[in-house]
Design a protein around this motif. Sequence first.
Motif, PDB file in Angstrom:
ATOM      1  N   ARG A 141     -10.773  88.218  43.840  1.00  0.00           N
ATOM      2  CA  ARG A 141     -10.392  87.860  45.223  1.00  0.00           C
ATOM      3  C   ARG A 141     -10.899  88.610  46.333  1.00  0.00           C
ATOM      4  O   ARG A 141     -11.438  88.165  47.411  1.00  0.00           O
ATOM      5  CB  ARG A 141      -9.098  87.324  45.398  1.00  0.00           C
ATOM      6  CG  ARG A 141      -8.592  86.107  44.918  1.00  0.00           C
ATOM      7  CD  ARG A 141      -7.096  85.702  44.917  1.00  0.00           C
ATOM      8  NE  ARG A 141      -6.487  86.606  44.202  1.00  0.00           N
ATOM      9  CZ  ARG A 141      -5.107  86.561  44.081  1.00  0.00           C
ATOM     10  NH1 ARG A 141      -4.226  85.879  44.689  1.00  0.00           N
ATOM     11  NH2 ARG A 141      -4.447  87.471  43.158  1.00  0.00           N
ATOM     12  N   VAL A 142     -10.600  90.001  46.042  1.00  0.00           N
ATOM     13  CA  VAL A 142     -11.036  90.931  46.984  1.00  0.00           C
ATOM     14  C   VAL A 142     -12.610  91.157  46.872  1.00  0.00           C
ATOM     15  O   VAL A 142     -13.004  91.252  48.245  1.00  0.00           O
ATOM     16  CB  VAL A 142     -10.301  92.227  46.713  1.00  0.00           C
ATOM     17  CG1 VAL A 142     -10.835  93.515  47.632  1.00  0.00           C
ATOM     18  CG2 VAL A 142      -8.789  92.203  46.970  1.00  0.00           C
ATOM     19  N   ASP A 143     -13.115  91.218  45.738  1.00  0.00           N
ATOM     20  CA  ASP A 143     -14.631  91.415  45.888  1.00  0.00           C
ATOM     21  C   ASP A 143     -15.250  90.097  46.553  1.00  0.00           C
ATOM     22  O   ASP A 143     -16.209  90.068  47.432  1.00  0.00           O
ATOM     23  CB  ASP A 143     -15.180  91.158  44.446  1.00  0.00           C
ATOM     24  CG  ASP A 143     -14.847  92.439  43.609  1.00  0.00           C
ATOM     25  OD1 ASP A 143     -14.741  93.369  44.496  1.00  0.00           O
ATOM     26  OD2 ASP A 143     -14.696  92.651  42.543  1.00  0.00           O
ATOM     27  N   ALA A 144     -14.704  88.963  46.259  1.00  0.00           N
ATOM     28  CA  ALA A 144     -15.544  87.798  46.779  1.00  0.00           C
ATOM     29  C   ALA A 144     -15.197  87.617  48.674  1.00  0.00           C
ATOM     30  O   ALA A 144     -15.840  87.135  49.282  1.00  0.00           O
ATOM     31  CB  ALA A 144     -14.569  86.420  46.442  1.00  0.00           C
ATOM     32  N   ALA A 146      -7.208  80.456  45.694  1.00  0.00           N
ATOM     33  CA  ALA A 146      -8.539  81.420  46.080  1.00  0.00           C
ATOM     34  C   ALA A 146      -8.713  82.123  44.959  1.00  0.00           C
ATOM     35  O   ALA A 146      -9.832  82.661  44.577  1.00  0.00           O
ATOM     36  CB  ALA A 146      -7.838  82.530  47.203  1.00  0.00           C
ATOM     37  N   SER A 147      -7.705  82.509  43.928  1.00  0.00           N
ATOM     38  CA  SER A 147      -7.909  83.060  42.551  1.00  0.00           C
ATOM     39  C   SER A 147      -8.754  82.219  41.717  1.00  0.00           C
ATOM     40  O   SER A 147      -9.796  82.808  41.163  1.00  0.00           O
ATOM     41  CB  SER A 147      -6.687  83.442  41.883  1.00  0.00           C
ATOM     42  OG  SER A 147      -6.671  83.982  40.830  1.00  0.00           O
ATOM     43  N   ARG A 148      -8.439  80.998  41.977  1.00  0.00           N
ATOM     44  CA  ARG A 148      -9.335  80.091  40.929  1.00  0.00           C
ATOM     45  C   ARG A 148     -10.781  79.941  41.165  1.00  0.00           C
ATOM     46  O   ARG A 148     -11.688  80.013  40.774  1.00  0.00           O
ATOM     47  CB  ARG A 148      -8.734  78.778  40.733  1.00  0.00           C
ATOM     48  CG  ARG A 148      -7.278  78.784  40.147  1.00  0.00           C
ATOM     49  CD  ARG A 148      -6.609  77.352  39.693  1.00  0.00           C
ATOM     50  NE  ARG A 148      -6.304  76.540  41.207  1.00  0.00           N
ATOM     51  CZ  ARG A 148      -5.145  76.867  41.467  1.00  0.00           C
ATOM     52  NH1 ARG A 148      -4.094  77.402  41.034  1.00  0.00           N
ATOM     53  NH2 ARG A 148      -4.795  76.080  42.722  1.00  0.00           N
ATOM     54  N   PHE A 149     -10.814  80.066  42.858  1.00  0.00           N
ATOM     55  CA  PHE A 149     -12.309  79.601  43.447  1.00  0.00           C
ATOM     56  C   PHE A 149     -13.029  81.025  43.122  1.00  0.00           C
ATOM     57  O   PHE A 149     -14.045  80.943  42.801  1.00  0.00           O
ATOM     58  CB  PHE A 149     -12.013  79.611  44.967  1.00  0.00           C
ATOM     59  CG  PHE A 149     -13.273  79.736  45.453  1.00  0.00           C
ATOM     60  CD1 PHE A 149     -14.164  78.751  45.514  1.00  0.00           C
ATOM     61  CD2 PHE A 149     -13.722  81.020  46.382  1.00  0.00           C
ATOM     62  CE1 PHE A 149     -15.535  78.796  46.138  1.00  0.00           C
ATOM     63  CE2 PHE A 149     -15.101  81.245  46.852  1.00  0.00           C
ATOM     64  CZ  PHE A 149     -15.889  79.717  46.684  1.00  0.00           C
ATOM     65  N   SER A 150     -12.201  82.322  43.092  1.00  0.00           N
ATOM     66  CA  SER A 150     -13.149  83.291  42.806  1.00  0.00           C
ATOM     67  C   SER A 150     -13.825  83.263  41.539  1.00  0.00           C
ATOM     68  O   SER A 150     -14.526  84.115  40.988  1.00  0.00           O
ATOM     69  CB  SER A 150     -12.373  84.502  43.024  1.00  0.00           C
ATOM     70  OG  SER A 150     -11.370  84.674  41.909  1.00  0.00           O
ATOM     71  N   GLU A 151     -13.118  82.420  40.436  1.00  0.00           N
ATOM     72  CA  GLU A 151     -13.790  82.477  39.099  1.00  0.00           C
ATOM     73  C   GLU A 151     -14.797  81.651  38.972  1.00  0.00           C
ATOM     74  O   GLU A 151     -15.402  81.547  38.097  1.00  0.00           O
ATOM     75  CB  GLU A 151     -12.757  82.223  38.176  1.00  0.00           C
ATOM     76  CG  GLU A 151     -11.331  83.184  38.237  1.00  0.00           C
ATOM     77  CD  GLU A 151     -11.765  84.260  37.455  1.00  0.00           C
ATOM     78  OE1 GLU A 151     -12.834  84.500  36.870  1.00  0.00           O
ATOM     79  OE2 GLU A 151     -11.230  85.487  37.872  1.00  0.00           O
ATOM     80  N   THR A 152     -15.093  80.852  40.054  1.00  0.00           N
ATOM     81  CA  THR A 152     -16.143  79.527  39.973  1.00  0.00           C
ATOM     82  C   THR A 152     -17.577  80.308  40.045  1.00  0.00           C
ATOM     83  O   THR A 152     -17.434  81.332  40.463  1.00  0.00           O
ATOM     84  CB  THR A 152     -15.812  78.506  41.131  1.00  0.00           C
ATOM     85  OG1 THR A 152     -16.061  79.128  42.549  1.00  0.00           O
ATOM     86  CG2 THR A 152     -14.303  78.077  40.731  1.00  0.00           C
ATOM     87  N   ARG A 153     -18.567  79.622  40.051  1.00  0.00           N
ATOM     88  CA  ARG A 153     -19.774  80.041  40.276  1.00  0.00           C
ATOM     89  C   ARG A 153     -20.315  80.652  41.827  1.00  0.00           C
ATOM     90  O   ARG A 153     -20.506  81.536  41.968  1.00  0.00           O
ATOM     91  CB  ARG A 153     -20.737  79.050  39.976  1.00  0.00           C
ATOM     92  CG  ARG A 153     -22.117  79.410  40.161  1.00  0.00           C
ATOM     93  CD  ARG A 153     -23.391  78.398  39.610  1.00  0.00           C
ATOM     94  NE  ARG A 153     -23.100  78.239  38.175  1.00  0.00           N
ATOM     95  CZ  ARG A 153     -23.941  77.310  37.444  1.00  0.00           C
ATOM     96  NH1 ARG A 153     -24.830  76.691  37.850  1.00  0.00           N
ATOM     97  NH2 ARG A 153     -23.663  77.349  36.147  1.00  0.00           N
ATOM     98  N   GLY A 154     -19.586  79.768  42.515  1.00  0.00           N
ATOM     99  CA  GLY A 154     -19.649  79.975  44.088  1.00  0.00           C
ATOM    100  C   GLY A 154     -18.753  81.459  44.227  1.00  0.00           C
ATOM    101  O   GLY A 154     -19.272  82.329  44.929  1.00  0.00           O
ATOM    102  N   GLY A 155     -17.507  81.487  44.053  1.00  0.00           N
ATOM    103  CA  GLY A 155     -16.756  82.695  44.021  1.00  0.00           C
ATOM    104  C   GLY A 155     -17.422  84.153  43.359  1.00  0.00           C
ATOM    105  O   GLY A 155     -17.372  84.890  43.998  1.00  0.00           O
ATOM    106  N   GLN A 156     -17.847  83.744  42.180  1.00  0.00           N
ATOM    107  CA  GLN A 156     -18.697  84.930  41.624  1.00  0.00           C
ATOM    108  C   GLN A 156     -20.034  85.275  42.353  1.00  0.00           C
ATOM    109  O   GLN A 156     -20.461  86.426  42.451  1.00  0.00           O
ATOM    110  CB  GLN A 156     -18.935  84.369  40.160  1.00  0.00           C
ATOM    111  CG  GLN A 156     -17.721  84.493  39.089  1.00  0.00           C
ATOM    112  CD  GLN A 156     -17.192  85.696  39.090  1.00  0.00           C
ATOM    113  OE1 GLN A 156     -17.955  86.995  38.712  1.00  0.00           O
ATOM    114  NE2 GLN A 156     -16.055  85.860  39.383  1.00  0.00           N
ATOM    115  N   ALA A 157     -20.793  84.321  43.003  1.00  0.00           N
ATOM    116  CA  ALA A 157     -22.042  84.783  43.788  1.00  0.00           C
ATOM    117  C   ALA A 157     -21.419  85.697  44.936  1.00  0.00           C
ATOM    118  O   ALA A 157     -22.099  86.635  45.367  1.00  0.00           O
ATOM    119  CB  ALA A 157     -22.490  83.456  44.275  1.00  0.00           C
TER     120      ALA A 157
END
Length: 394
Positions: free
Chosen positions: A17-20, A297-308
């Motif tokens: 989450r912090v990285d995203a 937010a935690s789950r989103f950060s694991e998605t492709r968009g969050g990882q981008a």
Amino acid sequence: MDQAASTPRPRKRRDHRVDALRGVALLMMLCDHVPQDWLNRFTLRNVGFADAAEIFVLLAGYASWLAYGRLILRGPPDGGWKAAFGRILRRCWRLYLFQMVMLFVSVFTIRQWRHYDPVPVDFLEPELAHGSHWLWAVLTLQALPNNLNILPLYILLLLAIPVMVWLWKISAKLLLGVSFVLWCIANLDPSINIPNWLDPDGWYFDPLAWQFIFVLGMLSAILAGRNDGHLPSPRWLRWVCGIYLVWGVWECFPYRDWGLPPLNPLPVPHAEKSTLALWRWLEAMAILVVVQSSGTASRFSETRGGQALAVLGRHSLEVFSLGTVLDLFARLVMNSFGTGWAIQIAVNVGGLAGVYGVALWLDHHRRQAALMAGETRAQAQREAMRPAGGDGGG
């Protein structure tokens, strides 16, 4: 051998989450540093009291605790004050080199561009436009041009980390109290600042004020570390933060830019950026609380968009530095060739492709280095476990 003792502990999963969130801040900076870019109508600075700089420094404090604060607490032989300060000095040197490269590229580019097309004076301070008498002031960080003033602040804050950790070890309230008092002093008397050869008001990011949001980031990392990466936030606090963020949008929305009548509900005083006005750091903290206490937010950060977004955040120095140089070229191009749709698309697509391509390349090399280091450790363990007699041959 005890089987439980020989079984390696499962590696703690990284919280992205912090990285995203840092990646989002970097993309906003990419737009904000080009005033002609239409996309910056949608960035935080036009829909809130704060902007990407507050998020960037807040998360710098958060990451600095993880990188250096915990290293100090770990103690020798693989940690402690000496090891942490050595790592801090190496990081500061790296920041300094990036600052110098950005500055010299900027000066050289603008001087060359002026041979072919006029460049507005605000692109480069007059003191830097001619000659080389400015060189010493730049090398000693006594001259900080516009858009090139956040890394020197970061260097100063990193050098102060040992003092911050020392105060925290005495009492977290003491660290917070001292930091808050310094912020109050900067806001009561903005003239207390570090001199800037290019600006009679001193450093644009007044370190006496901006250290406060850095410390808030450090303390947030400590709290989150005690709660498996989540900021402990009761429901009422999350609601308060959400309402504050919505109010910021309502209050700061650029109504006139959209041809709308002003609908600001309250006459809020100007949120001064140089001394980090109250409204600004409150908004940055509200964003961090909402993100770091949210399972969504935690789950989103694991998605492709969050990882981008996270891959940008993991390489923030390189992405920020390249983005700053690309922003300069974007401003020059728009100044010379206009701000039509074709230029807007070319500038934004090119900028995004540039920073994302560099981030992916760096991330690939980081994974390769980690893989090679793991193989080296495994080989060393196999060698250590091999019987002293060898293979029994001979």
